[in-house]
Scaffold this active site. Structure first.
Site, mmCIF file in Angstrom:
data_model
loop_
_atom_site.group_PDB
_atom_site.id
_atom_site.type_symbol
_atom_site.label_atom_id
_atom_site.label_comp_id
_atom_site.label_asym_id
_atom_site.label_seq_id
_atom_site.Cartn_x
_atom_site.Cartn_y
_atom_site.Cartn_z
ATOM 1 N N PRO A 133 -3.125 -4.894 -3.466
ATOM 2 C CG PRO A 133 -3.059 -4.120 -5.628
ATOM 3 C CD PRO A 133 -3.806 -4.352 -4.446
ATOM 4 C CD GLU A 134 0.777 -6.158 1.471
ATOM 5 O OE1 GLU A 134 1.991 -6.147 1.859
ATOM 6 O OE2 GLU A 134 -0.022 -7.156 1.661
#
Ligand SMILES: [Zn+2]
Length: 276
Positions: free
Chosen positions: A2-3
């Protein structure tokens, strides 16, 4: 992994249901999540804390408590959070922790590869912790092309490596960097400090565009990422280069190539993104 757009999507979905709620029961079933601390000890410390705000900095999710303490959650590779009415969670062999809130609902943390971390910080510790690890937030108005230029200036490292450095800019990861570089027609191996004013302004605009598009699509679901209600993101349908080896470049038709830079898979168009 996840960014920024994925973590921010999680934050937005979790915040309304968590803010103002009390942690009444906490079970941490995996010592890796809170090491070097004991899971039972951390769980006991969390009981009785009331959430004042759910925030995000870079890829960290921050539960702020009324006591001034904060729980800093990093999802790393495969972590995800689920918020569900009490008793409605299905059995999950990859569940690492569950928090029961005072409205009877549960917040469950799942992590297949177990790289995620939960860190409980005492009042006054959060700002210093974050400042030592994270650069500016790229979606804030204060993050201008000039600021980006000053972060890249004099750096000889490959552009992509600097963009991935959380101390330079917070929240970017492999997906959004590859997408922003393709849109900017910049080669990931360009020495970061060599960009001219036009290239900097293009890169600045495209970093923000890909992050905003990621937010609008509720993140990218490739394998493990899910929103707190169990839904998926759809940013993966917007990828122009990431993971698209051999497919035609949407701009010029040249097959997309995969290489490895700094140990990370890197997708580029060999025609649009050239080294000068
Ligand atoms: Zn191309």
């Amino acid at each position: 992994m996840p960014e920024l757009p994925e973590v921010e999507t999680v934050r937005r979905r979790l915040a309304p249901g968590l803010e103002g709620r009390l942690f009444v029961r906490v079970e941490i079933g995996d010592g890796r999540l809170v090491r070097p601390y004991e899971p039972e000890a951390v769980a006991a410390e969390l009981v009785g804390e009331r959430v004042s705000a759910v925030e995000r900095r870079g890829k960290y999710l921050i539960f702020r408590f009324e006591t001034g303490r904060a729980l800093l959650i990093h999802l790393r590779m495969t972590g995800s959070l689920r918020h569900a009415p009490g008793g409605s969670l299905e059995d999950d062999p990859h569940r690492r922790a569950v928090v029961r809130l005072d409205d009877g609902s549960d917040v469950a943390y799942r992590d297949v590869r177990r790289f995620g971390t939960w860190l409980l910080l005492e009042p006054g510790e959060l700002d210093g912790y974050i400042a030592a690890r994270l650069g500016p937030e790229p979606l804030l108005p204060s993050f201008t092309a000039k600021v980006l230029g000053s972060l890249l200036a004099k750096r000889k490292a490959p552009l992509k490596s600097v963009l991935l450095d959380q101390k330079a800019i917070a929240g970017l990861g492999n997906i959004y960097v590859d997408e922003a570089l393709w849109r900017s027609e910049l080669h990931p191996r360009r020495p970061a400090g060599e960009l001219d004013a036009k290239e900097l302004s293009r890169l600045h605009r495209n970093i923000r565009r890909v992050l905003e598009l990621g937010l609008a699509r509720q993140g990218a679901t490739l394998r493990d990422y899910a929103t707190p209600d169990g839904g998926s993101g759809s940013m993966q349908h917007e990828f122009k280069v990431y993971g698209r080896s051999g497919e035609p470049c949407p701009r010029c038709g040249t097959p997309i190539e995969r290489s490895v830079l700094g140990g990370r898979g890197t997708w580029t168009c060999p025609s649009c993104q050239r080294l000068p």
